[in-house]
Scaffold this motif. Structure first.
Motif, short mmCIF file in Angstrom:
data_model
loop_
_atom_site.label_atom_id
_atom_site.label_comp_id
_atom_site.label_asym_id
_atom_site.label_seq_id
_atom_site.Cartn_x
_atom_site.Cartn_y
_atom_site.Cartn_z
N LEU A 123 0.83 -1.20 0.00
CA LEU A 123 0.00 0.00 0.00
C LEU A 123 0.87 1.25 0.00
O LEU A 123 1.71 1.44 0.88
N THR A 124 0.68 2.10 -1.02
CA THR A 124 1.35 3.40 -1.06
C THR A 124 0.46 4.36 -1.83
O THR A 124 -0.20 3.97 -2.79
N ARG A 184 -3.06 3.35 -2.73
CA ARG A 184 -3.31 2.34 -3.76
C ARG A 184 -2.45 1.12 -3.47
O ARG A 184 -1.38 1.21 -2.89
N MET A 185 -2.95 -0.04 -3.91
CA MET A 185 -2.21 -1.28 -3.73
C MET A 185 -1.42 -1.58 -5.00
O MET A 185 -1.96 -1.55 -6.11
N PHE A 186 -0.12 -1.86 -4.82
CA PHE A 186 0.77 -2.19 -5.92
C PHE A 186 1.20 -3.65 -5.80
O PHE A 186 1.34 -4.18 -4.69
N LEU A 187 1.41 -4.29 -6.94
CA LEU A 187 1.82 -5.69 -6.96
C LEU A 187 3.32 -5.77 -6.69
O LEU A 187 4.14 -5.65 -7.59
N ALA A 188 3.67 -5.96 -5.42
CA ALA A 188 5.07 -6.01 -5.03
C ALA A 188 5.69 -7.36 -5.34
O ALA A 188 6.88 -7.46 -5.65
N GLY A 189 4.90 -8.43 -5.24
CA GLY A 189 5.45 -9.76 -5.43
C GLY A 189 4.39 -10.76 -5.83
O GLY A 189 3.19 -10.50 -5.75
N VAL A 190 4.86 -11.92 -6.28
CA VAL A 190 4.00 -13.05 -6.64
C VAL A 190 4.38 -14.21 -5.73
O VAL A 190 5.58 -14.53 -5.59
N VAL A 191 3.40 -14.86 -5.10
CA VAL A 191 3.68 -15.98 -4.19
C VAL A 191 4.44 -17.06 -4.97
O VAL A 191 3.95 -17.57 -5.98
N SER A 192 5.64 -17.43 -4.46
CA SER A 192 6.50 -18.35 -5.20
C SER A 192 6.77 -19.65 -4.44
O SER A 192 6.24 -20.69 -4.78
N TRP A 193 7.60 -19.60 -3.40
CA TRP A 193 7.95 -20.86 -2.72
C TRP A 193 8.29 -20.59 -1.26
O TRP A 193 8.30 -19.45 -0.80
N GLY A 194 8.55 -21.64 -0.52
CA GLY A 194 8.92 -21.53 0.88
C GLY A 194 9.33 -22.88 1.43
O GLY A 194 9.13 -23.92 0.80
#
Length: 824
Positions: A782-783, A786-796
């Protein structure tokens, strides 16, 4: 002169003709105004002075006669009458007869007050209800501006006079007491609005429904004032549940007010609401008696879908006796709003020789001030709680008996509380566990591990650390992997002292170590930005945004912040994104999202099958997901567009029919995706036809290529994945907040598997994370509202494990690639 439009510009001079004056002397300049002019001027001056004097006289003398329309609403109890059913019908003879008597005696009551009798216009009875008979009325006064405060005080004094003792009016047969009266909100009697009134009685056999005008076929009507007088049978209370609520966000324009009364009295106002409330967390109110009033006001602009609510009746019961070694209780209607004017008492008794520990997992009881007037929870003989308390607030009672009393006053209700109780030994309140100062009990192994498990930090004080921990000078222990990461974890800088850098690393001025390759790359990788100091280069190589006019911006996150930094507004174009619809792998440790809270969230299904991955809407044709979601295996061709169906605007997996289903035209995984390391884990999906945006379907904003998300910043993850490692997927969209983790620390925790195209986020103490089924979904930041796409769920490494953060594809690193492939 005469101008002929038929002539050309060359003919203009010859087309001008000056007409001769009949008297040449009239064209000569006059030397002065003359006697007539002087007389006219004096007359005008005198008239102006008279006007000014008149206005001043009116302002200071006659303005006191300017009168305001003041309407006071109120109720009174008639003690020598019995309620009959005919009083519900305002057209019945019985209603009219009693109403006339009430109005006569109101006039008599006002005549006793010099401040009120002079300005009284008249009264109107709105309704009657049981108990003996309660009359609800409006009284109108024409009050001089300078007397408004005096009239307000006089009306308030009536309440005191007629509530402290029973009085018979000077004239008339009615005996009444409990007079309550207050000025009506001026928004509720605007003459410009269309006024409508409904009366409904809830019966035990069926539920009543109320809805805004036009719902659901069209938006509500402008400039409207609608009232619903709701009733239940004697001995019952009313429950009002909004299954749909979507109004303008600004309560100054459109709003719903709910009263614990049959007339709009602020003293019985339960709540004023506007904006959006999700059906998954419905807005619900309970009355204290068998009556309730709902008012709906709209202005002339921005009409929204409106609302629908169900009205039911039931018998309210709260409090009671509780026993045994443990148990629970809660405020009426929790987690929705408790009723006003209510008292509940729970008497708790545990076995002899034991003490009682009370815990409040949730606590929202009105606003309250330190001494807790109004709504509160009293632990008798111990303490009083009100307002909003921290989660799991705990109170211990050194006895085997305690009474807990909940009280609400006549107005402004809240969500209430949930509570549990359990026993403990007086001599050992935490058997085989560590007792925190706040009386919480935790596992002894959590002591001195660097994490605040108590909540008050008790277990992290006066620690002797082993060799695997940093011994801070303030006697706190911290994990060794936090040493020299540029963050003061100890609180006294112990963990950041004597830090040297490895070969191939650059030492920042704050002693942080970053790769030499990151020096002068245009990104401030050092927390203090010292890796970019003294770098000679063109400003556009380090810009955060390239404007259409060629200007380069170095301001952080300049896009869509409401300021034209470029000068051509190109940094503020394409900003119809990242706005939540309204205004609350499944995410482990999260909570249910509100309907429409993440309108860019997509659920990807194998055709005619269940949810597999998440994705994010970035335009009316394109989605972003994870590359590992679209890799073929032996059984399923995940890389083929025809395998998939995408559900947009979905909230609950069992309600797919309410969402928009789309098929795919093509899938574009990143060509450098590494199936073993998950590097470059990003893919694009093109829909086979554009989607129409709505309240629950809209795009998320894309960051610029130079955007970065500082360590410690909060980001939000969402999805329908597993609620625990190895568990089943969530039926309802989940959300959770996590924090950006320092990349150096993260790389050490994840055994050197982190690349610059990955971002780490999580809660290192564990318990909150993305999990199987969340892959491909958004990590949003959030900035600028507005919400910006900072990342895509990948692995863990598993899900929500301690010291194992989630790993996300770093979207800014792929901004140019997204633009190249999609044009977005």
């Amino acid at each position: 002169f005469v101008y002929s439009p038929l002539l050309t510009d060359k003919d203009w001079d010859t087309a001008v003709t000056f007409l001769p004056a009949s008297d040449n002397k009239k064209l000569e300049k006059k030397r002065g105004p003359g006697k007539v002019g002087i007389i006219v001027g004096l007359v005008i001056l005198a008239a102006v002075l008279a006007l000014i004097i008149g206005l001043l006289a009116w302002h200071f003398h006659f303005r006191k006669d300017l009168k305001l329309q003041k309407i006071y609403t109120g109720s009174l109890r008639i003690t020598n009458q019995v309620f009959v059913d005919a009083y519900e019908n305002s057209d019945s003879a019985e209603f009219k007869s009693l109403a006339n008597q009430v109005m006569d005696q109101l006039k008599s009551m006002y005549s006793e007050s010099p401040e009120l009798s002079k300005y009284y216009i008249g009264s109107r009875v709105q309704a009657f209800s049981e108990g003996s008979v309660i009359a609800y009325y409006e009284s109108e006064f024409a009050v001089p501006v300078v007397q408004e405060a005096a009239v307000d005080r006089a009306v308030s004094s009536l309440s005191e006079t007629y509530s402290t003792k029973v009085r018979r009016a000077q004239q008339g047969p009615l005996v009444f007491d409990h007079v309550v009266s207050s000025a009506l909100d001026t928004r509720l009697f605007s003459k410009a609005r269309t006024s409508t009134r409904f009366a409904q009685h809830a019966r035990s056999s069926a539920e009543e429904t109320i809805k805004s005008p036009g719902f659901p076929d069209q938006p509500y009507t402008p400039n409207s004032f609608v009232q619903w007088q709701l009733r239940a049978d004697p001995g019952h209370v009313l429950k009002l549940s909004f299954d749909t609520f979507n109004l303008e966000k600004n309560c100054s324009n459109d709003f719903v007010r709910v009263y614990d009364s049959l007339v709009a009295m602020d003293k019985h106002l339960m709540a004023e609401k506007c904006g959006f409330y999700s059906p998954s967390n419905p807005l619900t109110f309970i009355s204290s008696r068998n009556v309730m009033l709902v008012t709906f006001v709209t202005n002339e602009e921005e009409n929204f879908p409106g609302f629908r609510a169900r009205v039911t009746q039931f018998k309210l019961a709260c409090g009671g006796k509780l026993s045994g070694s443990s148990g629970s209780f809660k405020s009426p209607n929790f987690p929705s709003y408790y009723p006003p004017s209510t008292t509940c008492q729970w008497d708790i008794e545990v076995p002899n020789g034991k003490f009682i520990k009370l815990k409040f997992p949730k606590f929202m009881v009105s606003t309250g001030s330190p001494n807790c007037p109004g709504d509160n929870v009293q632990i008798v003989g111990k303490s009083t709680l009100c307002g909003q308390q921290p989660a799991n607030t705990m109170v211990t009672v050194n006895s085997n008996q305690v009474s807990v009393v909940f009280k609400s006053d006549s107005s402004q209700v809240d969500r209430g509380f949930s509570a549990t109780y359990e026993v403990f030994e007086p001599s050992d309140p935490c058997p085989d566990q560590f007792q925190c100062n706040n009386k919480r009990c935790i596992d002894p192994s959590l002591r001195c591990d660097g994490w605040n498990d108590c909540g008050d930090g008790t277990e992290e004080k006066n620690c002797k650390c082993d060799a695997s921990m940093i011994q801070c000078r303030n006697e706190v222990c911290k994990p060794m992997f936090w040493r020299c990461d540029g963050i003061n974890d100890c609180g006294d800088d112990t963990d950041e002292l004597n830090c040297g850098c490895k070969i191939g690393e650059f030492k920042c001025k704050n002693d942080q170590c970053v790769s030499e390759k990151l020096k002068c790359d245009g990104n401030p990788d050092c927390k203090d930005g010292s890796d970019e100091d003294g770098c000679t280069r063109d400003i556009c190589k380090v810009s955060t945004f390239a404007c259409n006019n060629g200007k380069c911006i170095t301001k952080q996150n300049p896009m869509c912040d409401g300021q034209d930094d470029c000068g051509d507004n190109s940094d503020e174009s394409s900003c119809d994104c990242g706005k939540k619809a309204y205004t609350k792998s499944r995410i482990v440790g999260g909570q249910e999202a509100d309907m429409g809270e993440f309108p860019w969230q997509v659920s990807l299904h194998i055709k005619n099958s269940a949810h597999v991955c998440g994705a994010s809407i970035i335009s009316d044709r394109w989605l972003v997901t994870a590359a590992h979601c679209v890799q073929d295996d032996v059984k399923i061709k995940y890389a083929q567009a025809g395998t998939w169906e995408a559900y947009l605007g979905l909230h609950r997996q069992t309600e797919k029919q309410k969402a928009t289903k789309k098929f795919l035209k093509q899938i574009i995984p990143h060509k450098n995706y590494n199936v073993y390391t998950y590097d470059n884990d990003i893919a694009l999906m093109e829909l086979d036809s554009p989607v129409t945006f709505s309240a629950t379907i809209r795009p998320i904003c894309l960051p610029t290529a130079t955007d970065f998300f500082p360590t410690g910043e909060t980001v939000t993850i969402s999805g329908w994945g597993a609620t625990r490692e190895g568990g089943a997927g969530a039926p309802v969209l989940q959300k959770a907040n996590v924090r950006i983790i320092n990349s150096t620390v993260c790389d050490e925790l994840m055994n050197g598997q982190i690349t610059s195209r990955m971002t780490c986020a999580g809660v290192l103490s564990g318990g909150v994370d993305a999990c199987q089924g969340d892959s491909g979904g958004p990590m949003s930041f959030l900035t600028n509202d507005r919400m910006f796409l900072a990342g895509v769920v990948s692995w863990g490494d598993g899900c929500a494990r301690r010291n194992k953060p989630g790993i996300y594809t770093n979207v800014p690193k792929f901004r140019a690639w997204i633009k190249e492939k999609t044009g977005v």
